[in-house]
Design a protein around this motif. Structure first.
Motif, PDB file in Angstrom:
ATOM      1  N   SER A  26      41.938  47.739  24.779  1.00  0.00           N
ATOM      2  CA  SER A  26      41.540  47.164  25.997  1.00  0.00           C
ATOM      3  C   SER A  26      40.026  48.014  26.303  1.00  0.00           C
ATOM      4  N   GLU A  28      39.380  50.018  28.688  1.00  0.00           N
ATOM      5  CA  GLU A  28      39.893  51.370  28.942  1.00  0.00           C
ATOM      6  C   GLU A  28      40.321  52.275  27.610  1.00  0.00           C
ATOM      7  N   ASN A 177      32.549  53.232  35.153  1.00  0.00           N
ATOM      8  CA  ASN A 177      33.862  52.753  35.413  1.00  0.00           C
ATOM      9  C   ASN A 177      35.089  53.790  35.270  1.00  0.00           C
ATOM     10  N   ASP A 210      36.844  41.983  38.564  1.00  0.00           N
ATOM     11  CA  ASP A 210      36.232  43.026  37.840  1.00  0.00           C
ATOM     12  C   ASP A 210      36.217  42.491  36.431  1.00  0.00           C
ATOM     13  N   HIS A 212      35.292  42.166  32.460  1.00  0.00           N
ATOM     14  CA  HIS A 212      35.012  43.101  31.297  1.00  0.00           C
ATOM     15  C   HIS A 212      35.196  42.517  30.187  1.00  0.00           C
ATOM     16  N   TYR A 230      45.936  44.823  36.289  1.00  0.00           N
ATOM     17  CA  TYR A 230      46.182  44.908  37.707  1.00  0.00           C
ATOM     18  C   TYR A 230      46.630  46.204  37.996  1.00  0.00           C
ATOM     19  N   GLY A 263      45.089  50.037  36.126  1.00  0.00           N
ATOM     20  CA  GLY A 263      43.906  50.529  35.514  1.00  0.00           C
ATOM     21  C   GLY A 263      43.725  51.911  35.717  1.00  0.00           C
ATOM     22  N   SER A 267      38.547  53.973  37.831  1.00  0.00           N
ATOM     23  CA  SER A 267      38.148  52.606  37.691  1.00  0.00           C
ATOM     24  C   SER A 267      37.943  51.812  38.665  1.00  0.00           C
ATOM     25  N   ASN A 269      39.236  48.882  39.194  1.00  0.00           N
ATOM     26  CA  ASN A 269      40.344  48.326  39.511  1.00  0.00           C
ATOM     27  C   ASN A 269      41.562  49.442  40.144  1.00  0.00           C
ATOM     28  N   THR A 282      41.197  42.514  37.000  1.00  0.00           N
ATOM     29  CA  THR A 282      40.366  42.895  35.737  1.00  0.00           C
ATOM     30  C   THR A 282      40.555  41.846  34.736  1.00  0.00           C
ATOM     31  N   GLU A 284      39.569  40.736  30.847  1.00  0.00           N
ATOM     32  CA  GLU A 284      39.016  41.225  29.599  1.00  0.00           C
ATOM     33  C   GLU A 284      39.050  39.889  28.589  1.00  0.00           C
TER      34      GLU A 284
END
Ligand SMILES: [Zn+2]
Length: 313
Positions: A26, A28, A177, A210, A212, A230, A263, A267, A269, A282, A284
């Motif tokens: 991800s 993240e 972020n 959000d 991404h 989420y 998240g 961030s 989120n 979010t 992706e």
């Protein structure tokens, strides 16, 4: 039946989100691979959804190189050029305003308003500047009309990273972020995060997007491609479950989506969810896929949610 299974999977996750170190891919976890100090505190776990579609996708993803070239000009296009998206036309007014106006780090928020009362949705597209389908979709959303309520769109949210060569997720070397809710006297990433967070707080939307994109960052680790993130399922009702199911059953999107929580610290989120108690979704899309499909999937997810809120038919 599948819906019940998904809900059970979510419940298991919520009690077991102390960490799933085998997860990667991800946005993240991209940050984690880039030595983000916050990664140690991350509790990022996949919900296992087993359909034949996702299993096949998982096997194939590692072979895909990120950001395949494309040969169209999104600036000249509208959402319906990517599929059956936002084809309704309604009477709206448009306007815009600037965050951090005149300070060298300003960015524009575009506003689409209907005369009809309705929910407010705020779209933050591309806080990571190298996640191009995210902010291209955001730019396309500035061209839609809505039958009620109000839509705020900032795209590219990280316009500095989006215009850098090569494009980058960072803003002056910092990940914006991981900078929320920001600091008015901090780094430029923190200052911009502060302005954006407080604009969301001021507009008090019913829902925040959000947008991404994701890449595979470590071989041999589980990754399921496109996903929804989420931080508090309770804020969404059945929306996330229904959306993920719709993607897995082929009703929306070119690829099946999975979902993850929460998240990471700092961030959009996590901080908007926890600080403002607004549902933040979010989105992706996987950067190994074709740009056309990635933009299409971003638009499809947004359209699905705007329909559920009654902003579009
Ligand atoms: Zn990102």
């Amino acid at each position: 039946m599948k819906k019940i299974a998904l809900i059970l999977a979510a419940a298991i996750l919520l009690t077991a989100c102390g960490g799933a170190p085998g997860t990667a891919g991800s946005e993240e976890n991209t940050a984690a691979a880039e030595s983000e100090t916050t990664s140690a505190a991350m509790t990022f776990a996949p919900i296992s959804v087993t359909t034949s579609a996702t299993e096949a996708t998982k096997e194939d993803l590692a072979d895909l190189q990120p950001d395949p070239p494309y040969d169209f000009d999104v600036d000249t296009m509208v959402p319906s050029d990517f599929g059956d998206f936002f084809t309704g036309t309604y009477s709206v007014a448009t306007s815009s305003y600037k965050l951090l106006e005149g300070d060298g780090y300003e960015n524009e928020v575009f506003v689409i308003s209907s005369d009809n009362e309705g929910p407010t949705v705020y779209v933050i597209a591309g806080i990571h500047g190298d996640e191009e389908a995210a902010w291209q979709a955001g730019k396309l959303l500035k061209k839609i009309s809505i039958k009620c309520g109000k839509l705020y769109v900032i795209a590219p949210a990280n316009r500095w990273g989006a215009s850098a060569v090569p494009k980058t997720r960072y803003l002056d070397g910092k990940d914006p972020n991981r900078a929320f809710p920001g600091d008015p006297s901090g780094t430029n990433a923190q200052r911009f995060a502060y302005a954006l967070y407080n604009d969301v707080k001021d507009k008090a939307p019913d829902f925040v997007f959000d947008l991404h994109e994701a890449v595979i960052v470590q071989e041999g680790r589980d990754y399921l491609g496109s996903s929804i993130i989420y931080s508090d399922m309770e804020l969404f009702g059945d929306l996330i479950i229904d959306l993920v199911l719709a993607s897995q059953e082929g009703e929306i999107c070119t690829k099946p989506f999975n979902f993850y929580s929460p998240g990471p610290a700092g961030s959009i989120n996590r901080t908007i969810t926890e600080g403002l108690r607004i549902p933040v979704m979010t989105v992706e899309t996987f950067r190994g896929y074709q740009m056309r499909d990635r933009i299409s999937d971003q638009l499809d997810v947004v359209q699905y949610v705007l329909r559920s809120y009654g902003l579009v038919d």
